[in-house]
Design a protein around this motif. Structure first.
Motif, PDB file in Angstrom:
ATOM      1  N   LEU A   1      53.178  30.002  71.110  1.00  0.00           N
ATOM      2  CA  LEU A   1      54.007  30.571  70.052  1.00  0.00           C
ATOM      3  C   LEU A   1      53.624  29.986  68.695  1.00  0.00           C
ATOM      4  O   LEU A   1      53.265  28.809  68.596  1.00  0.00           O
ATOM      5  N   ALA A   2      53.718  30.794  67.668  1.00  0.00           N
ATOM      6  CA  ALA A   2      53.436  30.334  66.315  1.00  0.00           C
ATOM      7  C   ALA A   2      54.567  29.416  65.849  1.00  0.00           C
ATOM      8  O   ALA A   2      55.683  29.473  66.375  1.00  0.00           O
ATOM      9  N   PRO A   3      54.315  28.530  64.888  1.00  0.00           N
ATOM     10  CA  PRO A   3      55.380  27.659  64.378  1.00  0.00           C
ATOM     11  C   PRO A   3      56.605  28.471  63.951  1.00  0.00           C
ATOM     12  O   PRO A   3      56.489  29.450  63.206  1.00  0.00           O
ATOM     13  N   GLY A   4      57.756  28.096  64.482  1.00  0.00           N
ATOM     14  CA  GLY A   4      58.999  28.769  64.147  1.00  0.00           C
ATOM     15  C   GLY A   4      59.267  30.056  64.903  1.00  0.00           C
ATOM     16  O   GLY A   4      60.364  30.608  64.820  1.00  0.00           O
ATOM     17  N   GLU A   5      58.273  30.556  65.645  1.00  0.00           N
ATOM     18  CA  GLU A   5      58.469  31.795  66.397  1.00  0.00           C
ATOM     19  C   GLU A   5      59.418  31.556  67.564  1.00  0.00           C
ATOM     20  O   GLU A   5      59.288  30.577  68.298  1.00  0.00           O
ATOM     21  N   LYS A   6      60.356  32.463  67.764  1.00  0.00           N
ATOM     22  CA  LYS A   6      61.379  32.277  68.792  1.00  0.00           C
ATOM     23  C   LYS A   6      61.240  33.308  69.900  1.00  0.00           C
ATOM     24  O   LYS A   6      60.908  34.475  69.649  1.00  0.00           O
ATOM     25  N   ALA A   7      61.517  32.867  71.130  1.00  0.00           N
ATOM     26  CA  ALA A   7      61.392  33.702  72.321  1.00  0.00           C
ATOM     27  C   ALA A   7      62.673  33.642  73.135  1.00  0.00           C
ATOM     28  O   ALA A   7      63.486  32.725  72.993  1.00  0.00           O
ATOM     29  N   VAL A   8      62.823  34.614  74.010  1.00  0.00           N
ATOM     30  CA  VAL A   8      63.810  34.502  75.083  1.00  0.00           C
ATOM     31  C   VAL A   8      63.137  33.741  76.217  1.00  0.00           C
ATOM     32  O   VAL A   8      62.027  34.076  76.631  1.00  0.00           O
ATOM     33  N   ILE A   9      63.801  32.703  76.707  1.00  0.00           N
ATOM     34  CA  ILE A   9      63.247  31.901  77.793  1.00  0.00           C
ATOM     35  C   ILE A   9      64.098  32.118  79.039  1.00  0.00           C
ATOM     36  O   ILE A   9      65.317  31.910  79.013  1.00  0.00           O
ATOM     37  N   ALA A  10      63.456  32.567  80.105  1.00  0.00           N
ATOM     38  CA  ALA A  10      64.143  32.817  81.366  1.00  0.00           C
ATOM     39  C   ALA A  10      63.662  31.822  82.404  1.00  0.00           C
ATOM     40  O   ALA A  10      62.454  31.666  82.609  1.00  0.00           O
ATOM     41  N   GLY A  11      64.592  31.152  83.057  1.00  0.00           N
ATOM     42  CA  GLY A  11      64.249  30.191  84.098  1.00  0.00           C
ATOM     43  C   GLY A  11      64.953  30.526  85.397  1.00  0.00           C
ATOM     44  O   GLY A  11      66.166  30.754  85.414  1.00  0.00           O
ATOM     45  N   HIS A  12      64.187  30.569  86.483  1.00  0.00           N
ATOM     46  CA  HIS A  12      64.753  30.809  87.805  1.00  0.00           C
ATOM     47  C   HIS A  12      64.755  29.514  88.599  1.00  0.00           C
ATOM     48  O   HIS A  12      63.741  28.817  88.679  1.00  0.00           O
ATOM     49  N   SER A  13      65.883  29.134  89.177  1.00  0.00           N
ATOM     50  CA  SER A  13      65.992  27.968  90.052  1.00  0.00           C
ATOM     51  C   SER A  13      65.485  26.716  89.335  1.00  0.00           C
ATOM     52  O   SER A  13      66.050  26.317  88.322  1.00  0.00           O
ATOM     53  N   MET A  14      64.408  26.087  89.790  1.00  0.00           N
ATOM     54  CA  MET A  14      63.881  24.906  89.111  1.00  0.00           C
ATOM     55  C   MET A  14      63.421  25.237  87.698  1.00  0.00           C
ATOM     56  O   MET A  14      63.389  24.356  86.827  1.00  0.00           O
ATOM     57  N   GLY A  15      63.079  26.502  87.453  1.00  0.00           N
ATOM     58  CA  GLY A  15      62.748  26.919  86.096  1.00  0.00           C
ATOM     59  C   GLY A  15      63.960  26.861  85.185  1.00  0.00           C
ATOM     60  O   GLY A  15      63.848  26.515  84.002  1.00  0.00           O
ATOM     61  N   GLY A  16      65.137  27.202  85.710  1.00  0.00           N
ATOM     62  CA  GLY A  16      66.357  27.046  84.935  1.00  0.00           C
ATOM     63  C   GLY A  16      66.674  25.586  84.677  1.00  0.00           C
ATOM     64  O   GLY A  16      67.131  25.220  83.589  1.00  0.00           O
ATOM     65  N   MET A  17      66.405  24.754  85.660  1.00  0.00           N
ATOM     66  CA  MET A  17      66.605  23.312  85.488  1.00  0.00           C
ATOM     67  C   MET A  17      65.635  22.754  84.445  1.00  0.00           C
ATOM     68  O   MET A  17      65.968  21.823  83.711  1.00  0.00           O
TER      69      MET A  17
END
Length: 308
Positions: free
Chosen positions: A104-120
């Motif tokens: 990601l570029a500096p300051g660029e924002k994303a939606v982050i999705a985590g499943h199971s250990m990814g959520g942790m």
């Protein structure tokens, strides 16, 4: 390096990435990263769970990459990311930060999705500078922050010391999983999926999980056993949606409801009847739909909550 055993064709086969790169974590661990979709599109970052790989997100990648830039990475020791002696929640947070900085570029924002250990992983990274810089919103799917072994329903007996002991022995087993046989598929379906899961879904999940090396699976089982990220829930300032299958035995609905109660900015709980722990595979449409909703609300419109 981990073995990679993917479904090679059909609806559960992972798409070919537009490009691949290696992100280097704080301790030098190398992480396999895939980027799918148009370079200028709104970004989504996908973090998979224990004993899985980027292939787990095949349905989400295929759908979202039509009009999103989808970034998926293999957790250390999983998929095509080499194993590392460092297995901890701090390492998970370091790795996510490394991926965000690399893609990601500096300051660029994303939606982050985590499943199971990814959520942790997301919870572990909640206070990290790179995470806060790059996060517009979060999806926590089939996950929890503490008491994973005590609250697991994989062993079908009354809650208590005996169930906790048996669950710990089962999830922390050193036994090899071996080939994907009919018995192996039945066991995996019982432990991780809803009763109505289609055979193709079960086969896809079994191939992904069985490809995880035994030593990696065992090492991370200890991290999950001792997990305490309740502080991370309280520090997760981004708008956060929570999804859980009502038939999830590994991180049952009580875990999701505890997250909802503690999150500073929860924007909804979705409970999926008949769905188990592998919700992104079992119920791809509602999981992908929730990610799209978060992108539309918090990335494309630009409504990003400022860090307090």
């Amino acid at each position: 390096m981990s073995r990679v055993l993917h479904v090679s064709s059909g609806p559960y086969a992972p798409p070919v990435p537009a490009r691949e790169l290696t992100a280097t974590s704080a301790d030098g661990a190398r992480l396999h990263v895939e980027v799918h979709g148009p370079e200028g599109a709104a970004p989504v970052v996908l973090a998979h769970g224990w004993a899985c790989s980027t292939a787990f997100w095949a349905a989400q990648i295929r759908d979202l990459s039509v009009d999103h830039r989808v970034i998926a990475y293999d957790q250390r020791g999983h998929g095509r990311s080499p194993a590392s002696p460092a297995c901890s929640t701090d390492a998970l947070a370091d790795d996510l930060e490394a991926v965000l900085r690399a893609t990601l570029a500096p300051g660029e924002k994303a939606v982050i999705a985590g499943h199971s250990m990814g959520g942790m992983t997301v919870l572990a990274a909640a206070t990290r500078p790179a995470f806060r810089e790059h996060t517009a919103a979060v999806l926590l799917c089939s996950t929890g922050s503490s008491r994973l072994v005590a609250e697991s329903l994989v062993i079908p007996i009354r809650a208590g010391r005996s169930r906790t002991w048996l669950t710990r022995r089962l999830l922390g087993s050193r036994a090899p999983l071996g080939p994907v046989t009919p018995l192996a598929r039945r066991i995996l379906k019982y432990g991780t999926m809803g009763a109505g899961s289609a055979p193709g879904m079960v086969e896809a999940c079994a191939r992904i999980v069985h490809a995880c090396p035994r030593a990696v699976r065992y090492a991370w089982s200890h991290v999950l056993d001792l997990l305490d990220l309740d502080h991370g829930v309280r520090e997760l300032r981004a708008p956060t949606a929570v999804v859980v299958g009502l038939s999830d035995r590994l991180t049952p609905p009580v875990q999701a409801r505890a997250l909802v109660a503690a999150l500073p900015d929860c924007v909804g709980l979705t409970e999926l009847p008949g769905i188990g722990h592998m919700a992104p595979v079992e119920a791809p449409a509602p999981v992908t739909g929730k990610i799209r909703e978060l992108v539309t609300t918090y990335v494309q419109i630009g409504h990003v909550k400022e860090d307090a």
